[in-house]
Write a protein that holds these residues in place. Structure first.
Motif, mmCIF file in Angstrom:
data_model
loop_
_atom_site.group_PDB
_atom_site.id
_atom_site.type_symbol
_atom_site.label_atom_id
_atom_site.label_comp_id
_atom_site.label_asym_id
_atom_site.label_seq_id
_atom_site.Cartn_x
_atom_site.Cartn_y
_atom_site.Cartn_z
ATOM 1 N N ARG A 1 2.734 10.748 4.170
ATOM 2 C CA ARG A 1 3.523 10.992 3.328
ATOM 3 C C ARG A 1 3.932 12.599 4.570
ATOM 4 O O ARG A 1 5.054 12.897 5.129
ATOM 5 C CB ARG A 1 3.657 11.868 2.430
ATOM 6 N N GLU B 1 10.371 11.513 15.137
ATOM 7 C CA GLU B 1 10.773 11.044 14.146
ATOM 8 C C GLU B 1 10.524 10.048 13.511
ATOM 9 O O GLU B 1 10.192 9.123 14.368
ATOM 10 C CB GLU B 1 12.682 10.923 14.556
ATOM 11 N N LEU C 1 4.918 12.265 7.769
ATOM 12 C CA LEU C 1 6.431 11.467 7.383
ATOM 13 C C LEU C 1 7.465 12.552 7.280
ATOM 14 O O LEU C 1 8.470 12.360 8.169
ATOM 15 C CB LEU C 1 6.682 10.429 6.623
ATOM 16 N N LEU C 2 6.922 13.412 7.002
ATOM 17 C CA LEU C 2 8.090 14.800 6.711
ATOM 18 C C LEU C 2 8.133 15.998 7.537
ATOM 19 O O LEU C 2 8.357 16.953 6.692
ATOM 20 C CB LEU C 2 7.793 15.210 5.097
ATOM 21 N N ALA D 1 12.093 2.345 6.939
ATOM 22 C CA ALA D 1 11.673 2.255 6.044
ATOM 23 C C ALA D 1 11.454 2.686 4.908
ATOM 24 O O ALA D 1 12.257 2.431 4.469
ATOM 25 C CB ALA D 1 9.930 1.736 6.660
ATOM 26 N N ALA D 2 11.731 3.855 4.942
ATOM 27 C CA ALA D 2 12.001 4.884 3.408
ATOM 28 C C ALA D 2 13.516 5.184 3.230
ATOM 29 O O ALA D 2 13.729 5.915 2.481
ATOM 30 C CB ALA D 2 10.727 6.473 3.800
ATOM 31 N N HIS D 3 13.961 5.211 4.524
ATOM 32 C CA HIS D 3 15.383 5.795 4.464
ATOM 33 C C HIS D 3 16.575 4.084 3.887
ATOM 34 O O HIS D 3 16.255 3.325 4.866
ATOM 35 C CB HIS D 3 15.933 5.739 5.476
ATOM 36 N N PRO D 4 17.433 4.342 2.671
ATOM 37 C CA PRO D 4 17.802 2.766 2.652
ATOM 38 C C PRO D 4 18.935 2.987 3.391
ATOM 39 O O PRO D 4 19.583 3.894 3.431
ATOM 40 C CB PRO D 4 18.244 2.866 0.959
ATOM 41 N N MET E 1 0.832 -1.273 -0.013
ATOM 42 C CA MET E 1 -0.017 -0.257 -0.291
ATOM 43 C C MET E 1 0.843 0.855 0.309
ATOM 44 O O MET E 1 2.000 1.909 0.830
ATOM 45 C CB MET E 1 -0.735 0.047 1.244
ATOM 46 N N THR E 2 0.554 2.798 -1.133
ATOM 47 C CA THR E 2 0.988 3.335 -0.752
ATOM 48 C C THR E 2 1.108 4.570 0.483
ATOM 49 O O THR E 2 -0.150 4.174 0.533
ATOM 50 C CB THR E 2 1.035 4.184 -2.730
ATOM 51 N N PRO E 3 1.682 5.302 0.871
ATOM 52 C CA PRO E 3 1.335 5.858 1.841
ATOM 53 C C PRO E 3 0.263 7.186 1.414
ATOM 54 O O PRO E 3 0.666 7.637 0.019
ATOM 55 C CB PRO E 3 2.544 6.594 1.908
ATOM 56 N N PRO F 1 20.411 8.294 -2.308
ATOM 57 C CA PRO F 1 20.607 8.646 -0.822
ATOM 58 C C PRO F 1 21.644 7.779 -1.202
ATOM 59 O O PRO F 1 22.598 8.696 0.332
ATOM 60 C CB PRO F 1 19.381 7.942 0.143
ATOM 61 N N LEU F 2 22.604 7.480 -1.253
ATOM 62 C CA LEU F 2 23.800 6.807 -1.220
ATOM 63 C C LEU F 2 24.961 7.806 -1.709
ATOM 64 O O LEU F 2 24.290 8.853 -2.282
ATOM 65 C CB LEU F 2 23.846 6.392 -1.943
ATOM 66 N N ARG G 1 9.856 6.479 8.451
ATOM 67 C CA ARG G 1 11.253 6.487 7.966
ATOM 68 C C ARG G 1 12.414 5.647 7.532
ATOM 69 O O ARG G 1 13.094 6.111 7.015
ATOM 70 C CB ARG G 1 11.445 7.908 8.819
#
Lengths: 271, 312
Positions: A8, A18, A11-12, A24-27, A1-3, A120-121, A22
Motif C-alpha cells: 500500500r 503510477e 501504491l501511495l 484496480a483500486a480506482h473504480p 489477498m489484501t495488499p 470516489p464518485l 491503482r
C-alpha cells in the motif's frame, strides 16, 4: 489477498511510478454508477415499499384501463390506445414522484448519503446513479402494463407504431418527472417534503397550458411550449413522434438533473 | 501523510474552524479533542471530503484533496461519521461488499477482504443478518467495518464509541488500536479515557482553533506543575505526619496534603526546589517505607479542562 502495508505504501508513493494497482483500486465511474443502480433496485425488491408502489401503480392501471379505455361502449382500437396512454401519463407522473421522493432524501435522513458522498464518485455521478435506478424501476413497472394494450389485438387492430410512440411518450414524461422528483429529493431532508416539492413543480408545469390561454402573444406561446403534458404529450398519445417534444422532455430531464447535482455540490459548501 | 494549511470553515458569518494547520504521519493514531461546537466534526468532515473548506489546503500523501478531480482519490480515506452510514435493508455482508466495490476495491478480492473485516470487527456471526436487526453497538462496528473494508490509508472516526456500553467501549478501543497496524487513524471523542488509551498523540481544538498538539505526557508536562509530587508511604501514620511537619518546618516542602490511607498513605506535596532525593532520605531516616515518589500525573480530563481554560 489484501495488499500488505508495504504494498500500500508503494501504491501511495507519490514520487514513485503510477502504480498498476491503482487502476484496480480506482473504480470507473460506470462501475460505480451501475453498483448504485443495482443496490437501489435491490432495495425495491427487498422491501415492502417497492412492492407497495408497484402494486398500487399496476392496480391503478388495471382500474383505469377497464373503466376509461375499454369502457362499456364500443370504441375504435386507436381511441382505446389513446385513452390508455392518456391515463398512463397521469399514473406515470404520480409513480415517478413516489419513486423519486426517497432517492436522496431517504439516504440523507438515515445518514447513508455520507457513504456515497465520500466515495470516489462525483456528485453528478451519484445523482445520475440514483436517477437511473428510479427510472429503471419505473420502466419495469411500466413494462408490466404492456399486456393491456396488447389485449386490444384480440378483437381489434392496433398499430405497433402507435404502441411504440405511446410508450416512448410515457417513458419520456416519466423521465422528466423523475428528474423533477429527484430535484425535490435533493433539496429536502424528508421524503414527505421531497414529494411535495416535486409535486408542486410538476403541477405548476402541467398547469402552464392553462396559463398560456390567458397570456396573449409570443409569451403565451412560450408558456404553452413549457407545459409538461399538453402540447408535448398528446402527439405521442395519438401515435405520432415529434422530435421537438423529445428534445423538450430530454431538456427538462437534463435541467433538473443538473440542478440536483448543483444542490448536492452546494451542500458540501453549506453544511 | 496528511497535512492541512490554514484550513478555515465558515457557516454563514460564524467561523467553525479557523486557520487550522495540522500534520499527521503514517501509522499514527491521533485523538481529536474538543468541547461541543469546538469544530471537531467540521474538521473531520472536511478531511473526509464531505465538506468543502471556505479556504485553506488539505493534502493527503502530497495530493491536493481540494483539486477539481480530488473525489477520485477519496478511496484512500475511510470515514465513519457520528451516525454510521448504513443501509438497513442490506445484510452486513452485502453492505460491506457494496462499500468495498464502491471505493474500487478489486472485485475479485472483495469476498476475501469482507471476510477478513468481518472477523476483525467481530461481525462474522451477524454477517448475513439485515443491518436493521442489529443493536447500536453492532451498527457502530459495521460503520467501522465500512470505513476500513477498502483498505484505506487514512481512517477517520467521528465519535466511534458514542452510545456504546462499557463492554462495547473496551472492545471498540481494542479494535481501534488494532487499526494502527495498517492504517493512519484520526478519531474524535468526548470519551477522554478512550483517547488517552487509544491514541499516540492528541490534538485539542477550541473555538475552531488548534489549542494543543502533542503527546499526553507532553501536555501533562506543559500544564502540570513540576514541583507537585505524589508520595506514598508505608508505616506508622503518626510518624509519617511528624516527618512531613518537620520537612515543612525545615522549608524542604512548601505544602502537603493527605490524599488517602492510614498505614499505607498517599500524600501530595509541593517540594519547590528541594531535590526529590532529600525527601526520600528523610522518609528513610524516619523508618518509613517509601512506595512511591513521582511527579503528579494529571488525568486527561484535568488537562483538558486546564487547556481549554488556558486557551480561553
Amino acid at each position: 489477498m489484501t495488499p500488505t502495508p508495504s504494498d500500500r505504501d508503494r501504491l501511495l508513493d507519490r514520487d514513485g511510478p503510477e502504480p498498476q494497482a491503482r487502476s484496480a483500486a480506482h473504480p470507473s465511474a460506470v462501475q460505480g454508477i451501475l453498483l448504485i443502480v443495482r443496490r437501489e433496485l435491490g432495495h425495491y425488491f427487498r422491501t415492502r415499499s417497492g412492492y407497495l408502489i408497484a402494486s398500487l401503480i399496476l392496480a391503478l392501471y388495471a382500474l383505469l384501463y377497464n373503466v376509461f379505455a375499454v369502457g362499456s361502449t364500443p370504441k375504435y382500437s386507436n381511441d382505446i390506445l389513446s385513452a390508455f396512454f392518456y391515463f398512463a401519463s397521469g399514473i406515470t407522473i404520480v409513480a415517478s414522484l413516489l419513486i423519486s421522493m426517497r432517492l436522496l432524501a431517504e439516504d440523507r435522513q438515515n445518514g447513508a448519503l455520507a457513504l456515497l458522498a465520500t466515495s470516489p464518485l462525483s456528485d453528478g455521478q451519484v445523482v445520475l446513479a440514483k436517477y437511473l435506478s428510479g427510472l429503471a424501476f419505473l420502466f419495469i413497472i411500466t413494462a408490466l402494463t404492456v399486456y393491456m394494450p396488447l389485449l386490444v389485438f384480440v378483437r381489434g387492430k392496433v398499430s405497433l407504431g402507435h404502441l411504440f410512440a405511446g410508450y416512448l411518450g410515457v417513458g419520456l414524461l416519466g423521465a422528466a418527472t423523475m428528474a423533477i422528483g429527484l430535484f425535490g429529493s435533493s433539496i429536502a431532508n424528508s421524503q414527505i417534503v421531497a414529494v411535495i416539492i416535486g409535486g408542486v413543480i410538476t403541477v405548476t408545469m402541467l398547469m402552464l397550458w392553462m396559463t398560456s390561454r390567458i397570456v396573449d402573444g409570443p409569451l403565451g406561446e412560450v408558456i404553452a411550449q413549457l407545459a409538461l403534458h399538453d402540447r408535448h404529450f398528446r402527439p405521442f398519445m395519438d401515435g405520432t413522434i415529434q422530435l421537438s417534444s423529445i428534445v423538450f422532455y430530454l431538456s427538462v430531464t437534463g435541467f433538473f438533473l443538473l440542478l440536483s447535482r448543483n444542490v448536492l455540490e452546494g451542500r458540501r459548501w453549506r453544511a | 501523510m496528511i497535512r492541512t494549511e490554514d484550513l478555515t470553515k465558515f457557516y454563514g458569518d460564524r467561523c467553525a474552524v479557523q486557520g487550522l494547520s495540522i500534520s499527521i504521519e503514517k501509522r499514527e493514531i491521533v485523538g481529536f479533542l474538543g468541547l461541543n461546537g469546538a469544530g471537531k466534526t467540521t474538521t473531520l468532515r472536511m478531511l473526509a471530503g464531505l465538506l468543502a473548506p471556505s479556504s485553506g489546503r488539505i493534502e493527503i500523501e502530497g495530493r491536493d484533496m481540494l483539486a477539481a478531480d480530488a473525489h477520485r482519490m477519496r478511496w484512500r480515506i475511510g470515514f465513519l461519521p457520528e451516525r454510521p452510514p448504513v443501509y438497513e435493508d442490506m445484510t452486513v455482508r452485502r453492505y460491506l461488499d457494496f462499500a468495498a466495490k464502491l471505493r474500487g476495491y478489486d472485485a475479485e478480492r472483495v469476498p476475501d477482504r469482507v471476510h477478513e473485516v468481518l472477523d476483525a470487527t467481530a461481525l462474522a456471526h451477524y454477517a448475513d443478518e439485515p443491518i436493521a436487526w442489529l443493536s447500536h453497538g453492532y451498527r457502530q462496528r459495521v460503520g467501522i467495518a465500512q470505513a476500513i473494508v477498502h483498505d484505506p490509508a487514512l481512517v477517520i472516526l467521528d465519535e466511534p464509541t458514542s452510545g456504546l456500553d462499557p463492554v462495547q467501549i473496551v472492545e471498540m478501543r481494542t479494535l481501534i488500536r488494532s487499526l494502527k497496524d495498517q492504517h493512519t487513524v484520526l478519531l474524535s471523542s468526548h470519551n477522554l479515557p478512550e483517547i488517552s488509551q487509544s491514541c499516540d498523540r492528541l490534538m485539542v481544538i477550541k473555538d475552531g482553533v488548534l489549542a494543543w498538539a502533542g503527546s499526553e505526557e507532553a501536555l501533562s508536562a506543559k500544564l502540570g506543575s513540576p514541583t507537585q509530587v505524589v508520595l506514598e508511604l508505608v508505616g506508622d501514620a503518626a510518624r509519617m505526619e511528624e516527618t512531613l511537619h518537620r520537612l515543612k518546618t525545615e522549608k524542604a516542602i512548601k505544602t502537603w496534603t493527605k490524599v488517602t490511607g492510614s498505614e499505607r498513605s498517599e500524600y501530595r506535596l509541593d517540594i519547590g526546589a528541594t531535590p526529590a532525593e532529600q525527601i526520600a532520605k528523610a522518609t528513610h531516616d524516619a523508618g518509613l517505607g517509601l512506595r512511591k515518589l513521582a511527579p503528579v500525573a494529571h488525568e486527561l480530563e484535568e488537562l483538558f479542562l486546564e487547556l481549554t481554560k488556558e486557551a480561553a
